[in-house]
Design an enzyme around this catalytic site. Structure first.
Site, PDB file in Angstrom:
ATOM      1  N   HIS A 158       0.836  -1.215   0.000  1.00 38.23           N
ATOM      2  CA  HIS A 158       0.000   0.000   0.000  1.00 38.23           C
ATOM      3  C   HIS A 158       0.868   1.261   0.000  1.00 38.23           C
ATOM      4  O   HIS A 158       0.427   2.307   0.461  1.00 38.23           O
ATOM      5  CB  HIS A 158      -0.943   0.038   1.209  1.00 38.23           C
ATOM      6  CG  HIS A 158      -1.646  -1.263   1.468  1.00 38.23           C
ATOM      7  ND1 HIS A 158      -2.880  -1.556   0.938  1.00 38.23           N
ATOM      8  CD2 HIS A 158      -1.269  -2.342   2.189  1.00 38.23           C
ATOM      9  CE1 HIS A 158      -3.244  -2.777   1.337  1.00 38.23           C
ATOM     10  NE2 HIS A 158      -2.279  -3.275   2.091  1.00 38.23           N
ATOM     11  N   SER A 279      14.930  21.932 -16.290  1.00 35.94           N
ATOM     12  CA  SER A 279      13.713  22.704 -16.508  1.00 35.94           C
ATOM     13  C   SER A 279      14.100  24.008 -17.191  1.00 35.94           C
ATOM     14  O   SER A 279      15.181  24.546 -16.951  1.00 35.94           O
ATOM     15  CB  SER A 279      13.046  22.999 -15.164  1.00 35.94           C
ATOM     16  OG  SER A 279      12.280  24.186 -15.245  1.00 35.94           O
ATOM     17  N   LYS A 285      16.337  22.190 -11.210  1.00 31.53           N
ATOM     18  CA  LYS A 285      15.644  20.933 -11.501  1.00 31.53           C
ATOM     19  C   LYS A 285      16.476  19.899 -12.241  1.00 31.53           C
ATOM     20  O   LYS A 285      17.264  20.211 -13.110  1.00 31.53           O
ATOM     21  CB  LYS A 285      14.406  21.232 -12.345  1.00 31.53           C
ATOM     22  CG  LYS A 285      13.327  21.940 -11.581  1.00 31.53           C
ATOM     23  CD  LYS A 285      12.513  20.991 -10.758  1.00 31.53           C
ATOM     24  CE  LYS A 285      11.318  20.557 -11.582  1.00 31.53           C
ATOM     25  NZ  LYS A 285      10.465  19.654 -10.842  1.00 31.53           N
ATOM     26  N   GLU A 292       9.600   8.934 -17.175  1.00 30.39           N
ATOM     27  CA  GLU A 292       8.215   9.390 -17.381  1.00 30.39           C
ATOM     28  C   GLU A 292       7.752   9.079 -18.799  1.00 30.39           C
ATOM     29  O   GLU A 292       6.611   8.678 -19.028  1.00 30.39           O
ATOM     30  CB  GLU A 292       8.117  10.890 -17.128  1.00 30.39           C
ATOM     31  CG  GLU A 292       8.310  11.266 -15.672  1.00 30.39           C
ATOM     32  CD  GLU A 292       8.499  12.765 -15.492  1.00 30.39           C
ATOM     33  OE1 GLU A 292       7.544  13.511 -15.715  1.00 30.39           O
ATOM     34  OE2 GLU A 292       9.621  13.174 -15.154  1.00 30.39           O
TER      35      GLU A 292
END
Ligand code: ARG
Length: 473
Positions: A158, A279, A285, A292
């Site tokens: 979980h 970024s 970043k 992704e």
């Protein structure tokens, strides 16, 4: 004036130019040029051998087809949309170069069995490529696992801290998934490796074709046994799409973990600069874009599977033009896997493991609570009572901002007089992991064995791949 089509005999008018554009598949089936030519060479050879066409015509056809292949590979050929698809483009080129002789090639053959042959030949090669890529990935994962059989990190259920495991245990779980994917690819290969040529349009032909000769010449393991099935079966495409979807699902789960693990909160992994991006606005970043993107591309592969299942669901036997829709999706799925797999492999291979953060995360969240309860059980307490005692201790720890291993012996004794000094070593993370010596578990002893099993497995499948590649030569 009516322009000439290879099938133009019964037509008095030309097709609308937009119709040509609409039904043409050359834009995407051109990539099967090699398979189409090799299939035609085998067919022509067999026609000559069987005396269906003159030997010398067969020879000229074969020679010219091979020249066309060279010219295509040298970039000297432009395909024509008006010739519809790769099959008729090549046949037209052949006729252009050999005149009446080339017109004999299509004897006893239909584009329906021709396309079924080409796509099987094409996908066979793609399956082998993907098998190799997945083998590389398994090898890299197994190597990382070998180095990390004692690198402790939290195991979750979980997504809540559950029990400590090791990085080896975690990565080896993925090796198991990819082993099953590999087996599925091999299985799909078997059903793709069946030769449909000779099925004709749907009901074979009256010429004395030697299908087994063509099958052997093209390196297939068998021939299709019913011509209607031979031209209308696309199960192997669906099966491959399903296998590829499952691989993407596994990659996507793994990517999700990499994305979490490389976030500031977890900081278990640091991706190499070569496999991350920045970024345009936030200078600090470092984003896990590759992970992704792989997770994102999973959607399109699933989409192709759904599209193909839906395309096929209402088709009466035998060939229907709907089936031309089989190619773009499966080609895109294959291309997607052939990009995602190597990127993923490199990304995971070059990532830096932060053992310290993994270890300290494993110390949070009472991951040794089960082991504390098990220790009491080993001292004679029934499990339910032990669960209750430790549950209360956990609550006490939460209220006092402590971990189980921080409690004094007095504090333990207050909960149960069974406790002794022994409890401390019994609930260390190392004990929690390494006393789980059951097959399949996280112990160093077992995971080392599994790494060895995997090494043997990987060397066996590499051997098989080598044989397969040699056979093809
Ligand atoms: N381009 C077609 C396809 O991909 C080839 C088969 C065409 N057969 C036909 N009867 N129109 O399916």
């Amino acid at each position: 004036m009516k322009e000439k089509k290879l099938w133009g005999g019964r037509f008095t008018k030309s097709t609308d130019s937009f119709t040509d554009h609409f039904h043409s598949s050359i834009g995407f089936d051109a990539r099967m040029y090699k398979q189409d030519i090799l299939g035609s060479v085998a067919h022509a050879d067999m026609l000559g051998k069987q005396g269906i066409i003159p030997e010398k015509d067969s020879k000229l056809i074969q020679k010219t087809l091979k020249e066309i292949l060279k010219d295509i590979e040298a970039g000297k050929v432009t395909f024509n949309e008006k010739a519809e698809d790769i099959h008729m483009n090549i046949e037209s080129l052949l006729i252009e170069r050999t005149g009446d002789v080339g017109k004999r090639l299509h004897t006893g053959r239909s584009r329906n069995d021709q396309v079924a042959l080409d796509i099987r030949m094409y996908l066979k090669e793609q399956i082998i490529d993907i098998e190799k890529l997945i083998t590389d990935l398994m090898e890299v994962l197994n190597k990382i696992a070998e180095k990390h059989t004692s690198t402790i990190l939290p195991g979750y259920t979980h997504l809540q801290n559950a029990q400590p495991v090791t990085l080896a245990h975690h990565y080896l779980a993925y090796v198991e998934m990819f082993k099953r994917d590999y087996a599925r690819l091999c299985d799909t290969y078997k059903r793709t490796n069946v030769m449909p040529l000779g099925s004709g349009a749907l009901a074979t032909t009256t010429y004395p074709l030697d299908r087994v000769y063509v099958m052997e010449k093209l390196g297939f393991a068998g021939i299709t046994l019913d011509s209607m099935d031979g031209v209308s079966d696309r199960d192997f495409v669906i099966e491959l799409l399903s296998t590829l979807s499952i691989i993407m699902m596994h990659l996507s789960r793994f990517c999700e973990e990499i994305i979490l693990w490389s976030s500031r909160r977890y900081a278990f992994l640091e991706l190499d600069d070569a496999y991350s991006t920045g970024s345009s606005i936030m200078p600090q970043k470092k984003n896990p874009d590759m992970a992704e993107l792989i997770r994102g591309k999973t959607g399109r592969v699933y989409g192709h599977l759904m599209a193909m299942l839906t395309t096929m669901k209402g088709l009466p036997l035998a060939y229907n033009k709907d089936m031309q829709e089989d190619k773009e999706g499966v080609f895109d799925a294959v291309d997607t896997l052939k990009m995602c797999l190597p990127v993923f492999t490199k990304m995971i291979e070059t990532a830096t493991v932060n053992k310290k953060n993994m270890y300290s995360a494993a110390k949070e969240g009472f991951m040794n609570a089960t082991d504390a309860a098990d220790w009491l059980v080993k001292k004679g307490l029934p499990f339910r009572d032990a669960h209750e005692v430790i549950g209360k201790l956990v609550l006490y720890c939460i209220e006092n901002n402590k971990a189980l291993e921080d409690l004094s012996l007095e504090e333990y004794k207050k909960a149960s007089d069974i406790f002794t000094e022994e409890i401390y070593s019994a609930i260390s993370l190392e004990t929690c992991v390494n006393s789980r010596t059951v097959d399949g578990g996280p112990s160093e002893e077992y995971t080392k064995r599994l790494v060895d099993i995997n090494k043997q497995y990987i060397s066996d499948i590499k051997e098989e791949q080598k044989k397969l590649t040699e056979e093809k030569k």
